[in-house]
Structure formats: C-alpha cells, structure tokens
Enzyme design. Sequence first.
Site, PDB file in Angstrom:
ATOM      1  N   LYS A  58       0.834  -1.200   0.000  1.00  0.00           N
ATOM      2  CA  LYS A  58       0.000   0.000   0.000  1.00  0.00           C
ATOM      3  C   LYS A  58       0.868   1.250   0.000  1.00  0.00           C
ATOM      4  CE  LYS A  58      -4.119   1.704   2.440  1.00  0.00           C
ATOM      5  NZ  LYS A  58      -5.008   1.479   3.603  1.00  0.00           N
ATOM      6  N   ARG A  97      -5.295 -11.693   7.995  1.00  0.00           N
ATOM      7  CA  ARG A  97      -4.243 -10.704   8.266  1.00  0.00           C
ATOM      8  C   ARG A  97      -4.263 -10.310   9.738  1.00  0.00           C
ATOM      9  NH1 ARG A  97      -1.029  -6.540   5.991  1.00  0.00           N
ATOM     10  NH2 ARG A  97      -1.481  -4.431   6.716  1.00  0.00           N
ATOM     11  N   HIS A 110       2.537  -1.242   7.770  1.00  0.00           N
ATOM     12  CA  HIS A 110       1.864  -0.017   8.196  1.00  0.00           C
ATOM     13  C   HIS A 110       2.862   1.134   8.198  1.00  0.00           C
ATOM     14  CE1 HIS A 110      -1.423  -2.389  10.580  1.00  0.00           C
ATOM     15  NE2 HIS A 110      -1.697  -2.289   9.302  1.00  0.00           N
TER      16      HIS A 110
END
Length: 320
Positions: A191, A264, A287
Amino acid sequence: MKRSNKPLPQHLEDFLDYLDIEKGLSNNSQKNYYRFLNKFFNWLKLKNLSDLKPHQLTAQHIWNYKLYLSRSKDPKTGKYLKKTSQSYYLIALRALLDYFSDRDIISLPSSKIKLPKINKERAPKFLNLEQIEKLLLQPDINSKIGLRDRAILETLFSTGMRVAELVALNRDQFINLKNDINDLEITIIGKGERPRTVYFSQRAVLWLKKYLSTRTDDDKALFVHYSGKKTESKRLSIRSIERIVKKYTKMAGLPIITSPHTLRHSYATDLLTQGVDLRLVQEFLGHSNILTTQIYTHVTNKRLKDIHKKYHSGSRLKSN
C-alpha cells in the site's frame, strides 16, 4: 525556529509536496490528507479564523475543533461521525503540525492532539489457531483447485498480506521454489507503493510447491482461475479470493464475518501473542504509521495483564 506569516490554509500546497517528495506517499494518500485537512480549514473559515498563523494555533482551538468533529454528520449516512472517522481528521492535522516542526516553523506540537478512544468492540476480529487450522484443512487437496485454495489460505496466514497484494503476486517471484528450500522471503510493493519483505513459512512453501506443480499454463500470475478464454489473463481477482475464503469459512463452520483481512488480523494477533514487539509487527504488516498497528493493543494489553498477574501478584510477600 521561525514564525510563518502565511495563514494555515496557505501551507496546504507545500504540505502536499512534502508528503509526495519527503514522505513518498501515493496520490491517493495525498488526496485523503487534502480532504481531511480541508474540513479543518472549512472550520477555520466558519469561525472567522482563516487568517490564523501556525504559531497562533492553541490547544483551545484544537479542543473546539474536536467538539465540532464530534457533532458533525456524515453527508452520506446522515449519522454522526464515528470515532474512527474523527481520528482520521485529527491524524491529518497532526501530520500538518509535524510538517511545521520539520520545517522549523513555530506551531503547536502534534502531541497536543489526542485521538478519541475507540470502543473495545472495534478491536479487529481474528481467528485463534484452532480455527485457523480448521479453515486450512477445508480445501480438497486431491484436486488442482483445492491445492490452489490451500496455497492461498496458507499464504494469507503465513505472510499477513493484504488481498490486493496477494492477487498481484507473479510466478517469477517464486523461482527459488525450484530449489530445495524450507522457507522463503520475497519483496512486494504494498500500500502506498512502499516495498516490504514478506516471509513464507515452511508449510506455506510446501503448499505453494504442490500447487505450482499442477500448473501447465504460461500465465505469469501466481494464483489463477481455471475457466475463461485461453487468451485472457487468468489472474484471480480480489473478489474471487474473498469468495474462496468465504466458501471455506462456511464449510468450517467459522464466524461468517471471516474474510481475507481476518487472516491478516489473525497473523498479527498470533505474532503479538508470541511476544513480538508492536513496532516489528508494524514492519511485518507494512503499516506506515504505528497508530494503525495500535488497533492490536487489545492483545498486548491482555498479555501485559497476564504477565503482571503471574509475576507481580504479591504471592511472594509473606504478609497478607
């Protein structure tokens, strides 16, 4: 440190450039920050504070803005903003203050912005190891579809990958599986276009090998479907992976809310339960902000409580 004569809203463009060049955030992330900060700037306008400079921003302004958020309604649903939504607006404002600090511009420290407490019921849903094992055993491994599905489930739990990251995997990333290896690590683009390393357990490698041994096509995708025209890419879609997980969830009699993202969450929860530091879990999950990983503190809090009870209960004291 210096004072800026530019009002807060006029710093937005420079802030977005900062996110792009120095933070490396994707266009979508930049758009989100733009949208979240615009709510704050609109509030300033509403309160006749559009000329407010960074050094003039006070804790009272922040408090008033938080009250405004708590009483705001989502235009789509007509309901009051959820605590999680309020947090997004405040996190964006924190980032702006961090930008000021990075640029040596006098402003309120970002630490002065406290996020609203999220209700415990919003903690991520996860499966325990017994439930995971039950799910993994559902595919019929005597068929090539079953072998593929087992490899998918094992990969999701072994790596903690997002479903979009899973479907983007290609066969050439697994060329080392031809060698006699017990585990594997590869680099993926996650991401926000951020690269990270993901790790495959010995059992995940085993099932990937078995699945790939059934592949006779030349499609570059790692996980494919077995229908459709031969000229089209057979890469499985995100929706297909979601349907596969839902199918075996029902077969295993597990909670109907189980999804690829549940695996996850289960991966992260298992790591924390085994004593892995929260910041390492942040790296494993990809993250960019530790705040995102802190949704798993229900696990660390429980572990701390158990450790305290076991080692500091007062049982070693002689008197009552």
